[in-house]
Design an enzyme around this catalytic site. Structure first.
Site, mmCIF file in Angstrom:
data_model
loop_
_atom_site.group_PDB
_atom_site.id
_atom_site.type_symbol
_atom_site.label_atom_id
_atom_site.label_comp_id
_atom_site.label_asym_id
_atom_site.label_seq_id
_atom_site.Cartn_x
_atom_site.Cartn_y
_atom_site.Cartn_z
ATOM 1 N N GLY A 12 0.779 -1.246 0.000
ATOM 2 C CA GLY A 12 0.000 0.000 0.000
ATOM 3 C C GLY A 12 0.803 1.284 0.000
ATOM 4 N N ILE A 92 -5.764 -9.552 -12.834
ATOM 5 C CA ILE A 92 -6.221 -9.103 -14.149
ATOM 6 C C ILE A 92 -7.717 -8.796 -14.041
ATOM 7 C CG2 ILE A 92 -6.475 -9.787 -16.575
ATOM 8 C CD1 ILE A 92 -3.582 -9.907 -15.900
ATOM 9 N N ASN A 107 -3.344 2.320 -13.970
ATOM 10 C CA ASN A 107 -2.478 1.387 -13.237
ATOM 11 C C ASN A 107 -1.068 1.943 -13.178
ATOM 12 O OD1 ASN A 107 -1.589 -1.198 -12.132
ATOM 13 N ND2 ASN A 107 -0.698 -1.617 -14.151
ATOM 14 N N HIS A 109 2.911 0.692 -12.968
ATOM 15 C CA HIS A 109 3.726 -0.502 -13.197
ATOM 16 C C HIS A 109 5.202 -0.130 -13.059
ATOM 17 C CE1 HIS A 109 4.713 -4.432 -14.729
ATOM 18 N NE2 HIS A 109 5.632 -3.855 -15.488
HETATM 19 C C1 GAR Z 1 4.527 -1.273 -6.909
HETATM 20 O O1 GAR Z 1 5.898 -1.322 -7.218
HETATM 21 C C2 GAR Z 1 3.697 -1.307 -8.169
HETATM 22 O O2 GAR Z 1 4.270 -0.580 -9.235
HETATM 23 C C3 GAR Z 1 3.683 -2.775 -8.466
HETATM 24 O O3 GAR Z 1 3.513 -3.391 -7.225
HETATM 25 C C4 GAR Z 1 4.093 -2.568 -6.221
HETATM 26 C C5 GAR Z 1 3.060 -2.321 -5.156
HETATM 27 O O4 GAR Z 1 3.628 -1.656 -4.067
HETATM 28 N N1 GAR Z 1 2.643 -3.114 -9.376
HETATM 29 C C6 GAR Z 1 2.752 -4.055 -10.298
HETATM 30 O O5 GAR Z 1 3.757 -4.740 -10.438
HETATM 31 C C7 GAR Z 1 1.531 -4.229 -11.187
HETATM 32 N N2 GAR Z 1 1.834 -5.044 -12.317
HETATM 33 P P1 GAR Z 1 2.731 -0.870 -3.044
HETATM 34 O O6 GAR Z 1 1.641 -1.856 -2.586
HETATM 35 O O7 GAR Z 1 3.667 -0.511 -1.925
HETATM 36 O O8 GAR Z 1 2.142 0.321 -3.738
#
Ligand code: GAR
Length: 206
Positions: A12, A92, A107, A109
């Site tokens: 989060g 997805i 989103n 990424h």
């Molecule tokens: C982040 O690095 C985000 O970019 C990635 O997951 C992490 C979540 O961290 N998302 C993906 O890889 C989506 N394909 P967070 O929960 O601390 O924001």
């Protein structure tokens, strides 16, 4: 004001960056709900600390993809959400869910798309040997990390990087980029033209 739902699956930190930007008066949005597919996700605890409405289905509901998305859709409809932000949401989206929110789901990424879509983007970048990677915020379409790109930030890769050190460097940029893109959306400054997203200058919206 734009009504936003944030979908999360884990830590989060991107969600928290949004909530911080909003708390400091930098982001003209209402966070209608933070919802998760992972009951007990740390993100939900953080969201509650910020006093945000949360939606955490039971493990049975969350475990069944169809049920999860049907109760989520109902919730988002009730809350009259304008924008859905995937902030570390690791599922997805089914086509009927996407169809309900055309051009209204974004989103983040952790790579410079179209390089390294899917899981473990930071590891993919290290293994490929690129000198630069970064992060991307994009509109969500039916593909995996394939929708029109809103904006990106570049991050260097150092020879002694580990997956963790690289992920941490990218994350700093993620926390800036995601709120900035949400702000552009909220200000009505994004125009999708085919694959390209045009960012309108502030004055054109007045
Ligand atoms: C982040 O690095 C985000 O970019 C990635 O997951 C992490 C979540 O961290 N998302 C993906 O890889 C989506 N394909 P967070 O929960 O601390 O924001």
């Amino acid at each position: 004001m734009l009504r936003c739902a944030i979908l999360v699956s884990g830590r989060g930190s991107n969600m928290e960056a949004i909530l911080k930007a909003k708390a400091s008066g930098d982001l003209p949005i209402e966070v209608a709900v933070v919802a998760t597919d992972r009951p007990g996700a740390p993100a939900i605890t953080i969201a509650r600390r910020y006093g945000v409405n949360t939606f955490e289905p039971s493990p049975e509901q969350a475990g069944d993809k169809r049920t999860f998305f049907s109760i989520l859709t109902q919730k988002l409809q009730e809350l009259d959400v304008d924008l859905i932000v995937l902030a570390g949401f690791m599922r997805i989206l089914p086509p009927d869910f996407l169809a309900r929110y055309p051009e209204r789901i974004i989103n983040i990424h952790p790579s410079l798309l179209p390089a390294f879509p899917g899981l473990k983007a930071q590891r993919q970048a290290l293994e490929y040997g690129v000198r630069f990677t970064g992060c991307t915020v994009h509109f969500v379409d039916e593909g995996v990390d394939s929708g029109p790109i809103i904006d990106q930030r570049v991050v260097p890769v150092y020879p002694d990087d580990t997956e963790e050190s690289l992920a941490a460097r990218i994350l700093v940029e993620e926390h800036r980029l995601l709120p900035a893109c949400i702000r552009l959306f909220a200000e009505g400054r994004l125009r999708i033209e085919g694959r390209r997203v045009r960012i309108l200058p502030p004055t054109e919206t007045r």
